[in-house]
Motif scaffolding. Structure first.
Motif, PDB file in Angstrom:
ATOM      1  N   ARG A 199       0.924   4.238  -2.669  1.00  0.00           N
ATOM      2  CA  ARG A 199       0.781   5.624  -2.259  1.00  0.00           C
ATOM      3  C   ARG A 199       1.871   6.497  -2.896  1.00  0.00           C
ATOM      4  O   ARG A 199       1.584   7.597  -3.395  1.00  0.00           O
ATOM      5  CB  ARG A 199       0.857   5.688  -0.736  1.00  0.00           C
ATOM      6  CG  ARG A 199       0.976   7.058  -0.106  1.00  0.00           C
ATOM      7  CD  ARG A 199      -0.334   7.821  -0.174  1.00  0.00           C
ATOM      8  NE  ARG A 199      -0.161   9.202   0.257  1.00  0.00           N
ATOM      9  CZ  ARG A 199       0.391  10.169  -0.463  1.00  0.00           C
ATOM     10  NH1 ARG A 199       0.841   9.903  -1.679  1.00  0.00           N
ATOM     11  NH2 ARG A 199       0.503  11.384   0.009  1.00  0.00           N
ATOM     12  N   ALA A 233       1.198   6.794  -6.590  1.00  0.00           N
ATOM     13  CA  ALA A 233       0.028   7.622  -6.889  1.00  0.00           C
ATOM     14  C   ALA A 233       0.340   9.116  -6.776  1.00  0.00           C
ATOM     15  O   ALA A 233      -0.195   9.931  -7.516  1.00  0.00           O
ATOM     16  CB  ALA A 233      -1.119   7.251  -5.933  1.00  0.00           C
ATOM     17  N   SER A 234       1.214   9.471  -5.844  1.00  0.00           N
ATOM     18  CA  SER A 234       1.515  10.895  -5.672  1.00  0.00           C
ATOM     19  C   SER A 234       2.385  11.434  -6.810  1.00  0.00           C
ATOM     20  O   SER A 234       2.414  12.631  -7.048  1.00  0.00           O
ATOM     21  CB  SER A 234       2.209  11.125  -4.327  1.00  0.00           C
ATOM     22  OG  SER A 234       3.517  10.601  -4.381  1.00  0.00           O
ATOM     23  N   ASP A 242       3.596  10.717   5.686  1.00  0.00           N
ATOM     24  CA  ASP A 242       2.314  10.193   5.248  1.00  0.00           C
ATOM     25  C   ASP A 242       2.261   8.664   5.255  1.00  0.00           C
ATOM     26  O   ASP A 242       1.261   8.076   5.661  1.00  0.00           O
ATOM     27  CB  ASP A 242       2.029  10.716   3.838  1.00  0.00           C
ATOM     28  CG  ASP A 242       0.556  10.640   3.540  1.00  0.00           C
ATOM     29  OD1 ASP A 242      -0.220  10.740   4.520  1.00  0.00           O
ATOM     30  OD2 ASP A 242       0.202  10.477   2.381  1.00  0.00           O
ATOM     31  N   ILE A 243       3.342   8.019   4.813  1.00  0.00           N
ATOM     32  CA  ILE A 243       3.245   6.560   4.660  1.00  0.00           C
ATOM     33  C   ILE A 243       3.514   5.806   5.952  1.00  0.00           C
ATOM     34  O   ILE A 243       3.332   4.607   6.017  1.00  0.00           O
ATOM     35  CB  ILE A 243       4.185   6.021   3.553  1.00  0.00           C
ATOM     36  CG1 ILE A 243       5.634   6.342   3.878  1.00  0.00           C
ATOM     37  CG2 ILE A 243       3.768   6.513   2.186  1.00  0.00           C
ATOM     38  CD1 ILE A 243       6.607   5.657   2.940  1.00  0.00           C
ATOM     39  N   THR A 250       5.804  12.836   2.128  1.00  0.00           N
ATOM     40  CA  THR A 250       5.542  11.440   1.804  1.00  0.00           C
ATOM     41  C   THR A 250       5.927  10.551   2.975  1.00  0.00           C
ATOM     42  O   THR A 250       5.200   9.642   3.369  1.00  0.00           O
ATOM     43  CB  THR A 250       6.368  11.006   0.578  1.00  0.00           C
ATOM     44  OG1 THR A 250       6.330  12.030  -0.372  1.00  0.00           O
ATOM     45  CG2 THR A 250       5.862   9.701   0.022  1.00  0.00           C
ATOM     46  N   GLU A 254      -2.777   4.289   8.961  1.00  0.00           N
ATOM     47  CA  GLU A 254      -3.433   3.738   7.786  1.00  0.00           C
ATOM     48  C   GLU A 254      -2.631   2.597   7.183  1.00  0.00           C
ATOM     49  O   GLU A 254      -3.181   1.647   6.633  1.00  0.00           O
ATOM     50  CB  GLU A 254      -3.618   4.848   6.750  1.00  0.00           C
ATOM     51  CG  GLU A 254      -4.544   4.453   5.641  1.00  0.00           C
ATOM     52  CD  GLU A 254      -4.524   5.444   4.485  1.00  0.00           C
ATOM     53  OE1 GLU A 254      -4.009   6.562   4.664  1.00  0.00           O
ATOM     54  OE2 GLU A 254      -5.019   5.081   3.412  1.00  0.00           O
ATOM     55  N   PHE A 255      -1.304   2.685   7.280  1.00  0.00           N
ATOM     56  CA  PHE A 255      -0.461   1.686   6.634  1.00  0.00           C
ATOM     57  C   PHE A 255       0.052   0.629   7.616  1.00  0.00           C
ATOM     58  O   PHE A 255       0.884  -0.186   7.276  1.00  0.00           O
ATOM     59  CB  PHE A 255       0.729   2.376   5.945  1.00  0.00           C
ATOM     60  CG  PHE A 255       0.301   3.340   4.894  1.00  0.00           C
ATOM     61  CD1 PHE A 255      -0.049   2.863   3.631  1.00  0.00           C
ATOM     62  CD2 PHE A 255       0.204   4.691   5.152  1.00  0.00           C
ATOM     63  CE1 PHE A 255      -0.475   3.744   2.656  1.00  0.00           C
ATOM     64  CE2 PHE A 255      -0.213   5.567   4.178  1.00  0.00           C
ATOM     65  CZ  PHE A 255      -0.562   5.100   2.920  1.00  0.00           C
ATOM     66  N   LYS A 303       0.833  -1.190   0.000  1.00  0.00           N
ATOM     67  CA  LYS A 303       0.000   0.000   0.000  1.00  0.00           C
ATOM     68  C   LYS A 303       0.878   1.255   0.000  1.00  0.00           C
ATOM     69  O   LYS A 303       0.556   2.266  -0.637  1.00  0.00           O
ATOM     70  CB  LYS A 303      -0.887  -0.023   1.253  1.00  0.00           C
ATOM     71  CG  LYS A 303      -2.150   0.784   1.117  1.00  0.00           C
ATOM     72  CD  LYS A 303      -3.064   0.468   2.294  1.00  0.00           C
ATOM     73  CE  LYS A 303      -4.188   1.469   2.385  1.00  0.00           C
ATOM     74  NZ  LYS A 303      -4.952   1.293   3.627  1.00  0.00           N
ATOM     75  N   GLN A 304       2.000   1.145   0.719  1.00  0.00           N
ATOM     76  CA  GLN A 304       2.926   2.279   0.754  1.00  0.00           C
ATOM     77  C   GLN A 304       3.480   2.560  -0.643  1.00  0.00           C
ATOM     78  O   GLN A 304       3.556   3.712  -1.085  1.00  0.00           O
ATOM     79  CB  GLN A 304       4.081   1.995   1.722  1.00  0.00           C
ATOM     80  CG  GLN A 304       3.677   2.077   3.183  1.00  0.00           C
ATOM     81  CD  GLN A 304       4.783   1.629   4.116  1.00  0.00           C
ATOM     82  OE1 GLN A 304       5.624   0.821   3.739  1.00  0.00           O
ATOM     83  NE2 GLN A 304       4.767   2.134   5.320  1.00  0.00           N
TER      84      GLN A 304
END
Lengths: 290, 454
Positions: free
Chosen positions: A92, A95-96, A108-109, A105, A113-114, A88-89
């Motif tokens: 992510r 996607a950015s 964020d990762i 980033t 969530e991750f 998922k990381q």
């Protein structure tokens, strides 16, 4: 604090009985102490005497949720404690497409969530009463034992990216072991120890009749008598409570109202799982093979 | 003595009896005892056991020490004082008859409480002995049991149980169990009284037996041997589990490129995890040569059973037994064979292994080299079991040196303490120069050794 689990040994006996787990005094007392002292409980004993069932019964009796960690060879931190969901990381980051700066980033990762929580971490993070069952702890490698040590002594886990997670409410920890390997002294020192053995005839009869409704009292007595005699023989694997219960279910299914020698010989396969054990039993109990 | 003193003394006694009780566990025990009520002795016992005993085989030792430090009662107790009035002769014919009558009734009823009271009375009445100094007294379980002789009540008990609707075998078993229980109670009560007189430290040192895996093969009683035999399979299972685990850890062979690349597809071609080819474990062929003469027979049997229980770990196992002649017994150990039958077969084979019935290592080794020249090769390992007591006969050292030279490895396991090696007719020191000799006196050492050679 003690009210979370059991008030006293007698209370433990009564409440465990209420959920269909019949204990002896030592078991009830040790279960009570494990709750009162907030220490992990290490349960050892032959297969099928209700080690895992004890943890489940404690969970049912106290209305706590059961979190189970099944141990096996090769179990590692990623599957016992927590893991970052790197797929998922990766997604992510892709996607950015480089719009964000690196520090954004990065922050964020490594967020909730991750994070994939595994049994040990989820048991610690829960704020409702929890029973943590670490099943067959002797199957793991020594490294996992070290990990357990950290978790079980302080009930906290350090995740470098997130900080230290401390248990708000200590779970009731039950470790079970078949003694296929000696656990390290350090783990044993931190635990209360309970050896579950085959029950006496009286209690076994009570267990069998409570587990298998509809079993005739006479048959139950006969069955327990045969099982007790089998345990006195020198067998590779003596029958345990699980096998007695299976046997009782078999007799119900076959609609047998009297456990005579021929029936014992015919259904022996339910209780004895080695060919040589069966031959020995037939010889020693002088069963007529029908 | 204050409660704390008793506690500290109890910890000390457990440590000297071989339980590793740490300070932290002692503190745990105290905090556990704070949570329970003290009205019941069994509760205290269970609380101590949960915090201090971390290995089931140690439980027997723990119970024995606990009974000494936290006795069931002091002196003859309340019941005892009624039963043993101060005046008159304690031990008299009519008293004995009355006592045996009561004992027979209690045995027939299987009433544990009554039996316990009777055991206390038996020691008080029949087991008193004059002590070493004036005013001292001592107690003997042996004397009480001799006077009361519960085993003579066996027949009566069996008859009673038969009348109660049990069949012959069941009645025999139940009677044996009850008489055995009573005997143990009397022994326990004598220990308790001696502890009261002399202080618990003294008794704990003398009477507590080592746990079953630390018990010497040569010092084992019959019942101990049976118990040891039951331990063999669990021991083999533990060893096997440990072995697979260790082999697993070493199994990382060269990189398996194909599997690694295949797995990397899931992560966009980045090989996050590598896969390795497994290594093939090396397996030895084992040749076991065991002395089965009376003095060391049980040791040889245990070792053979253990080796065969771990058969999968070896390439092949051949076993030979000898006293003064050699017999191959490999075929007795079929896979899945019954332990009891194997033991009976082994016992029978001893008669073949003896021509004159006196151990003769020299002759046995020579015969082995002549009759089975193909047994030892460069791939096989030789394991000799025995005490190396050869009745002063020729030792055939060159033959053993030749066998050891041909084999890949050679070991000698000796069930005697090293301080006895080379004394009397023991040739342990001389054989030890040819083949490395290892001391192996109990199950724990045996397990360690077998693990090492696999």
């Amino acid at each position: 604090m003690t009210s979370t689990w059991f008030e006293s040994a007698a209370d433990a006996t009564a409440r465990l009985r209420g959920v269909g787990y019949l204990t002896d005094e030592a078991t009830a007392l040790t279960a009570f102490l494990a709750g009162a002292l907030e220490k992990p409980l290490l349960v050892e004993g032959p297969a099928g005497v209700g080690k895992t069932e004890l943890a489940k019964a404690v969970a049912r009796a106290t209305g706590a949720e059961l979190v189970r960690l099944q141990c096996y060879e090769g179990l590692d931190e990623a599957r016992a404690l927590y893991e970052w969901n790197y797929k998922k990381q990766l997604l992510r980051i892709q996607a950015s497409r480089g719009d964000d700066s690196w520090s954004e980033t990065h922050d964020d990762i490594f967020t909730e969530e991750f994070l994939l929580t595994r049994p040990l971490l989820s048991a610690i993070r829960r704020d409702t009463p929890t029973v943590l069952l670490v099943d067959e702890v002797d199957k793991t490698d020594v490294e996992v034992e070290g990990l357990l040590l950290e978790v079980l002594s302080d009930f906290q886990v350090t995740i470098p990216e997130l900080g230290t997670v401390t248990a708000t409410r200590r779970p009731f920890v039950v470790l079970t072991s078949n003694a296929s390997r000696e656990l390290s002294e350090a783990v044993k020192r931190r635990c209360l120890f309970l050896h579950l053995d085959y029950p006496d005839a009286e209690r076994e009869r009570a267990i069998v009749t409570s587990q298998v409704p509809g079993l005739d009292d006479k048959v139950a007595a006969q069955l327990v008598d045969v099982v007790v005699r089998l345990r006195e023989l020198e067998l590779k694997k003596a029958p345990s409570i699980a096998e007695s219960v299976d046997w009782a279910r078999t007799l119900i299914a076959l609609e047998i109202g009297d456990l005579d020698e021929a029936t014992v010989a015919r259904t022996l396969g339910v209780v004895l799982k080695h060919a040589s054990d069966q031959q020995r039993a037939i010889k020693e109990l002088k069963l007529a093979v029908g | 003595m204050s409660l704390l003193d008793t506690h500290i003394g109890f910890m000390e006694a457990l440590r000297s009896a071989g339980l590793s009780v740490s300070l932290a566990e002692g503190l745990d025990a105290i905090s556990a005892l704070e949570k329970v009520h003290w009205h019941d002795r069994e509760t205290v016992r269970a609380a101590y056991a949960a915090t201090l005993v971390k290995r089931q085989p140690q439980r027997v030792t723990f119970d024995a020490v606990f009974d000494i430090y936290y006795p069931r009662l002091i002196g003859s107790g309340v019941a005892g004082e009624d039963a043993v009035p101060g005046e008159g002769v304690r031990d008299s014919g009519p008293e004995l008859d009355r006592f045996r009558e009561a004992l027979a009734e209690a045995l027939a009823a299987g009433d544990r409480q009554a039996l316990q009271d009777l055991a206390v009375e038996a020691v008080a009445r029949f087991g008193a002995m004059p002590g070493r100094g004036p005013g001292l007294s001592s107690w003997s379980a042996y004397t009480s049991l001799q006077r009361v002789s519960p085993s003579e009540l066996m027949d009566r008990l069996v008859q009673g149980l038969l009348a109660g609707g049990l069949d012959e075998a069941q009645a025999q078993r139940a009677a044996g169990r009850r008489v055995g229980d009573f005997t143990r109670m009397v022994e326990g009560d004598a220990r308790r009284r001696i502890a009261e007189e002399k202080g618990p430290e003294h008794v704990a040192d003398v009477t507590v037996r080592p746990t079953i895996d630390r018990l010497d093969f040569t010092a084992a009683r019959r019942s101990d041997l049976d118990e040891m035999r039951r331990e063999i399979y669990p021991l083999a299972r533990r060893l096997a589990a440990r072995l697979t685990k260790e082999q697993h850890a070493q199994r990382r062979g060269p990189l398996d490129v194909r599997r690694t690349v295949r797995a990397s597809i899931a992560t966009g071609g980045v090989p996050l995890t590598t896969h390795h080819k497994p290594k093939r474990p090396h397996r030895t062929d084992l040749v076991v040569l065991c002395d089965v003469s009376g003095s060391v027979a049980s040791f040889a049997q245990f070792t053979l059973l253990l080796v065969y229980a771990l058969r999968e770990a070896f390439g092949g196992v051949r076993a030979f037994t000898f006293v003064d002649d050699v017999v191959e017994v490999s075929d007795r150990f079929r896979p899945g064979a019954d332990v009891v039958e194997v033991m009976e077969g082994l016992a029978a084979s001893i008669s073949h292994a003896a021509l004159w019935g006196r151990t003769n290592y020299g002759r046995a080794l020579t015969r082995f080299a002549e009759d089975h020249p193909d047994a030892i090769g460069p791939r096989s390992s030789l394991l000799v079991l025995g005490d190396a007591r050869s009745n002063y006969s020729d030792l055939a050292l060159p033959v053993l040196a030749d066998l050891a030279g041909r084999a890949r490895h050679a070991w000698w396991l000796n069930p005697e303490h090293p301080r006895h090696w080379g004394t009397g007719d023991s040739a342990a020191d001389r054989y030890g120069e040819v083949v490395p000799m290892t001391e192996c006196r109990n199950l724990a050492q045996l397990g360690e050794f077998v693990h090492k050679i696999v």
